[in-house]
Design a protein around this motif. Structure first.
Motif, PDB file in Angstrom:
ATOM      1  N   UNK A   1      39.905  30.840  60.171  1.00 42.78           N
ATOM      2  CA  UNK A   1      40.629  31.126  58.939  1.00 42.78           C
ATOM      3  C   UNK A   1      39.773  30.724  57.742  1.00 42.78           C
ATOM      4  N   UNK A   2      40.026  31.377  56.619  1.00 43.76           N
ATOM      5  CA  UNK A   2      39.305  31.068  55.391  1.00 43.76           C
ATOM      6  C   UNK A   2      40.142  30.151  54.503  1.00 43.76           C
ATOM      7  N   UNK A   3      39.475  29.218  53.853  1.00 45.58           N
ATOM      8  CA  UNK A   3      40.146  28.390  52.853  1.00 45.58           C
ATOM      9  C   UNK A   3      40.249  29.125  51.524  1.00 45.58           C
ATOM     10  N   UNK A   4      39.200  29.854  51.177  1.00 46.55           N
ATOM     11  CA  UNK A   4      39.101  30.561  49.894  1.00 46.55           C
ATOM     12  C   UNK A   4      38.735  32.012  50.159  1.00 46.55           C
ATOM     13  N   UNK A   5      39.456  32.930  49.523  1.00 45.23           N
ATOM     14  CA  UNK A   5      39.116  34.353  49.568  1.00 45.23           C
ATOM     15  C   UNK A   5      39.028  34.858  48.135  1.00 45.23           C
ATOM     16  N   UNK A   6      37.859  35.354  47.752  1.00 43.58           N
ATOM     17  CA  UNK A   6      37.637  35.857  46.396  1.00 43.58           C
ATOM     18  C   UNK A   6      37.439  37.364  46.446  1.00 43.58           C
ATOM     19  N   UNK A   7      38.188  38.089  45.634  1.00 50.41           N
ATOM     20  CA  UNK A   7      38.175  39.549  45.657  1.00 50.41           C
ATOM     21  C   UNK A   7      37.617  40.077  44.343  1.00 50.41           C
ATOM     22  N   UNK A   8      36.697  41.017  44.448  1.00 49.95           N
ATOM     23  CA  UNK A   8      36.140  41.673  43.271  1.00 49.95           C
ATOM     24  C   UNK A   8      36.151  43.177  43.453  1.00 49.95           C
ATOM     25  N   UNK A   9      36.128  43.897  42.342  1.00 53.77           N
ATOM     26  CA  UNK A   9      36.063  45.355  42.422  1.00 53.77           C
ATOM     27  C   UNK A   9      34.691  45.820  42.891  1.00 53.77           C
ATOM     28  N   UNK A  10      33.636  45.089  42.478  1.00 51.13           N
ATOM     29  CA  UNK A  10      32.265  45.505  42.759  1.00 51.13           C
ATOM     30  C   UNK A  10      31.443  44.342  43.302  1.00 51.13           C
ATOM     31  N   UNK A  11      30.420  44.631  44.098  1.00 52.07           N
ATOM     32  CA  UNK A  11      29.461  43.577  44.437  1.00 52.07           C
ATOM     33  C   UNK A  11      28.854  43.005  43.164  1.00 52.07           C
ATOM     34  N   UNK A  12      28.882  41.730  43.029  1.00 53.24           N
ATOM     35  CA  UNK A  12      28.417  40.854  41.936  1.00 53.24           C
ATOM     36  C   UNK A  12      29.549  40.330  41.057  1.00 53.24           C
ATOM     37  N   UNK A  13      30.758  40.927  41.122  1.00 53.49           N
ATOM     38  CA  UNK A  13      31.881  40.444  40.307  1.00 53.49           C
ATOM     39  C   UNK A  13      32.215  38.983  40.639  1.00 53.49           C
ATOM     40  N   UNK A  14      32.395  38.714  41.917  1.00 50.00           N
ATOM     41  CA  UNK A  14      32.764  37.364  42.346  1.00 50.00           C
ATOM     42  C   UNK A  14      31.643  36.378  42.050  1.00 50.00           C
ATOM     43  N   UNK A  15      30.408  36.794  42.295  1.00 45.79           N
ATOM     44  CA  UNK A  15      29.272  35.906  42.068  1.00 45.79           C
ATOM     45  C   UNK A  15      29.155  35.532  40.591  1.00 45.79           C
ATOM     46  N   UNK A  16      29.432  36.485  39.696  1.00 44.77           N
ATOM     47  CA  UNK A  16      29.419  36.212  38.260  1.00 44.77           C
ATOM     48  C   UNK A  16      30.530  35.224  37.903  1.00 44.77           C
ATOM     49  N   UNK A  17      31.719  35.474  38.424  1.00 41.72           N
ATOM     50  CA  UNK A  17      32.872  34.702  38.008  1.00 41.72           C
ATOM     51  C   UNK A  17      32.972  33.321  38.612  1.00 41.72           C
ATOM     52  N   UNK A  18      32.562  33.178  39.886  1.00 43.47           N
ATOM     53  CA  UNK A  18      32.816  31.899  40.557  1.00 43.47           C
ATOM     54  C   UNK A  18      31.794  31.585  41.648  1.00 43.47           C
ATOM     55  N   UNK A  19      30.565  32.025  41.451  1.00 42.40           N
ATOM     56  CA  UNK A  19      29.523  31.727  42.426  1.00 42.40           C
ATOM     57  C   UNK A  19      29.307  30.241  42.625  1.00 42.40           C
ATOM     58  N   UNK A  20      29.387  29.477  41.550  1.00 40.08           N
ATOM     59  CA  UNK A  20      29.209  28.029  41.652  1.00 40.08           C
ATOM     60  C   UNK A  20      30.320  27.365  42.439  1.00 40.08           C
ATOM     61  N   UNK A  21      31.543  27.845  42.251  1.00 43.78           N
ATOM     62  CA  UNK A  21      32.683  27.299  42.989  1.00 43.78           C
ATOM     63  C   UNK A  21      32.555  27.589  44.471  1.00 43.78           C
ATOM     64  N   UNK A  22      32.144  28.805  44.817  1.00 42.56           N
ATOM     65  CA  UNK A  22      31.953  29.142  46.230  1.00 42.56           C
ATOM     66  C   UNK A  22      30.871  28.264  46.858  1.00 42.56           C
ATOM     67  N   UNK A  23      29.765  28.085  46.141  1.00 42.48           N
ATOM     68  CA  UNK A  23      28.681  27.246  46.662  1.00 42.48           C
ATOM     69  C   UNK A  23      29.147  25.806  46.842  1.00 42.48           C
ATOM     70  N   UNK A  24      29.925  25.310  45.892  1.00 47.45           N
ATOM     71  CA  UNK A  24      30.398  23.933  45.946  1.00 47.45           C
ATOM     72  C   UNK A  24      31.293  23.705  47.160  1.00 47.45           C
ATOM     73  N   UNK A  25      32.269  24.581  47.358  1.00 51.30           N
ATOM     74  CA  UNK A  25      33.212  24.358  48.449  1.00 51.30           C
ATOM     75  C   UNK A  25      32.593  24.666  49.806  1.00 51.30           C
ATOM     76  N   UNK A  26      31.636  25.578  49.848  1.00 56.52           N
ATOM     77  CA  UNK A  26      30.895  25.792  51.095  1.00 56.52           C
ATOM     78  C   UNK A  26      30.114  24.539  51.468  1.00 56.52           C
ATOM     79  N   UNK A  27      29.531  23.875  50.461  1.00 59.75           N
ATOM     80  CA  UNK A  27      28.782  22.640  50.704  1.00 59.75           C
ATOM     81  C   UNK A  27      29.680  21.575  51.321  1.00 59.75           C
ATOM     82  N   UNK A  28      30.933  21.526  50.882  1.00 55.99           N
ATOM     83  CA  UNK A  28      31.869  20.523  51.393  1.00 55.99           C
ATOM     84  C   UNK A  28      32.538  20.939  52.694  1.00 55.99           C
ATOM     85  N   UNK A  29      32.101  22.054  53.252  1.00 52.69           N
ATOM     86  CA  UNK A  29      32.570  22.448  54.570  1.00 52.69           C
ATOM     87  C   UNK A  29      33.742  23.396  54.605  1.00 52.69           C
TER      88      UNK A  29
END
Length: 234
Positions: A3-31
């Motif tokens: 199961x996923x803890x976080x699911x981020x949805x964007x219309x286009x590739x790069x939308x999510x990375x622009x909006x919350x790439x740092x948040x995804x990296x942070x929570x991935x780091x914490x497992x």
């Protein structure tokens, strides 16, 4: 697949990375398990081919430690023309991966696809929790705890800011993977994305961080109050 803890949805590739790439990296780091869904392949973009954009999105997801990247195939700029099918796809994904938190673009974004994406995600979250809605997708209804909105274009007045100071470099590294969008090369059309956009974006995240006393932050909004169990850390 877990199961996923976080699911981020964007219309286009790069939308999510622009909006919350740092948040995804942070929570991935914490497992935590993170996922990205792209509704379209951005085939109407001024620069880059669909194949290039897909390869860039895979590279960016790897940089951010994303557990699952899902690419849907709805037509760019025609999301609402495929409303029912798109909602059903999202319901299937939500029920399968059972994320605790879903993220979508801010509703006030200037790009119509971003607002349409959020409209579809919001409806899918509601429908995913209805037992008798589209039961053939997965008979077990499920509704995430929260829906939060991230900013792509512009600067929002946030309700939540996540400290990404230690992950801003990861975010910028992931965005640098999208060379077709953010680098102005030969035979490319000049756009706001390839004329200093990444520097401006980093400045925006610095501004958001300054609002809460950290160096870099990512901003989010919610339709309803967000519960915080502890004001002070342990």
């Amino acid at each position: 697949m877990d199961k996923l803890d976080i699911l981020a949805v964007g219309a286009h590739p790069d939308d999510v990375e622009i909006g919350m790439g740092g948040t995804l990296a942070k929570y991935a780091f914490y497992g935590y398990k993170t996922g990205i869904v792209n509704l379209t392949k951005a085939e109407l973009s001024s620069n880059g081919t669909v194949e290039e954009r897909q390869n860039e999105a895979v590279d960016a997801a790897n940089v951010l430690g994303v557990s699952k990247r899902i690419q849907l195939n709805f037509p760019d700029r025609h999301l609402l023309d495929n409303r029912s099918a798109c909602i059903q796809e999202l319901v299937t994904i939500i029920r399968k991966y059972r994320p605790r938190i879903v993220f979508a673009p801010d509703k006030e974004d200037r790009h119509p696809d971003h607002g349409h994406c959020t409209e579809l995600v919001k409806e899918a979250i509601f429908s995913a929790g209805i037992k008798n809605y589209f039961p053939e997708s997965n008979p077990e209804a499920f509704r995430p705890d929260s829906l939060l909105y991230f900013q792509i274009n512009g600067v929002m007045k946030p309700q939540i800011v996540i400290d990404i100071t230690d992950y801003i470099d990861k975010k910028m590294e992931a965005l640098a993977c999208f060379k077709s969008q953010f680098q102005l090369g030969d035979n490319q059309v000049k756009t706001p994305l390839n004329t200093g956009y990444l520097d401006q974006l980093k400045g925006r995240e610095r501004l958001m961080g300054n609002e809460v006393g950290v160096e870099f932050g990512e901003a989010f909004r919610s339709d309803k109050p967000v519960l915080i169990q502890k004001v002070l850390g342990e």
